[in-house]
Motif scaffolding. Structure first.
Motif, short mmCIF file in Angstrom:
data_model
loop_
_atom_site.label_atom_id
_atom_site.label_comp_id
_atom_site.label_asym_id
_atom_site.label_seq_id
_atom_site.Cartn_x
_atom_site.Cartn_y
_atom_site.Cartn_z
N TRP A 53 0.90 -1.24 0.10
CA TRP A 53 0.06 -0.08 -0.07
C TRP A 53 0.74 1.21 0.09
CZ3 TRP A 53 -5.60 -0.64 0.41
CH2 TRP A 53 -5.82 -1.87 0.46
N ARG A 54 0.38 2.43 -0.54
CA ARG A 54 0.64 3.72 -0.26
C ARG A 54 0.22 4.36 0.73
NH1 ARG A 54 0.71 6.82 -6.15
NH2 ARG A 54 -1.77 7.17 -6.30
N CYS A 55 0.64 5.24 1.35
CA CYS A 55 -0.36 5.82 2.49
C CYS A 55 -0.15 7.48 2.44
CB CYS A 55 -0.08 5.30 3.64
SG CYS A 55 -0.32 3.51 3.84
N PHE A 56 -0.94 8.21 2.46
CA PHE A 56 -0.85 9.54 2.85
C PHE A 56 -1.98 9.81 3.98
CE2 PHE A 56 -3.81 9.20 -0.87
CZ PHE A 56 -4.82 10.26 -0.61
N ARG A 57 -1.74 11.13 4.54
CA ARG A 57 -2.51 11.61 5.43
C ARG A 57 -2.94 12.96 5.07
NH1 ARG A 57 0.89 13.59 10.55
NH2 ARG A 57 1.21 15.22 9.36
N VAL A 58 -4.10 13.38 5.37
CA VAL A 58 -4.68 14.45 5.10
C VAL A 58 -5.31 15.24 6.40
CG1 VAL A 58 -6.58 15.62 3.98
CG2 VAL A 58 -5.83 13.66 2.82
N THR A 59 -4.60 16.50 6.41
CA THR A 59 -5.03 17.36 7.70
C THR A 59 -6.51 17.80 7.64
OG1 THR A 59 -2.58 18.04 8.06
CG2 THR A 59 -4.44 19.35 9.16
N ASN A 60 -7.22 17.42 8.39
CA ASN A 60 -8.78 17.64 8.36
C ASN A 60 -8.93 19.25 8.34
OD1 ASN A 60 -9.32 15.09 7.89
ND2 ASN A 60 -9.62 14.86 10.38
N ALA A 61 -8.20 20.14 9.09
CA ALA A 61 -8.28 21.47 9.32
C ALA A 61 -8.05 22.24 8.03
CB ALA A 61 -7.55 22.12 10.45
N ASN A 62 -7.15 21.88 7.14
CA ASN A 62 -6.80 22.58 5.95
C ASN A 62 -6.44 21.94 4.82
OD1 ASN A 62 -4.41 21.30 6.22
ND2 ASN A 62 -3.55 23.10 6.86
#
Length: 92
Positions: A53-62
């Motif tokens: 898998w490749r993984c990324f994170r999204v900051t919910n605030a921006n």
């Protein structure tokens, strides 16, 4: 005599979107209220514990998106080398 035809491709156009449709995704919105963790693979039958898998994170605030960091190189990468089940534990 042969001829060459050039085809212009818009990298933001529908061809890229079609490729994204081929990805299997796991989306984690519960591990941390500040982030949404997204894991993607091209393998239909991959277990979330498989390192494909490749993984990324999204900051919910921006909406900021950051790829997971390869522990061996300390660099963020889009490589398909992570486990979806561990997405929230990676460094971004």
């Amino acid at each position: 005599m042969s001829s060459t035809t050039l085809v212009n491709v818009n990298p933001l156009g529908s061809a890229v979107s079609l490729l994204d449709d081929e990805l299997t995704e796991v989306i984690d919105t519960t591990s941390d209220a500040s982030y949404t963790f997204v894991s993607q693979t091209y393998l239909d039958d991959a277990a979330t514990t498989d390192a494909v898998w490749r993984c990324f994170r999204v900051t919910n605030a921006n909406g900021t998106k950051r790829w997971a960091t390869n522990a061996a190189t300390s660099k963020r990468t889009r490589a398909f080398m992570f486990q979806a089940s561990a997405a929230a534990s990676y460094t971004y």
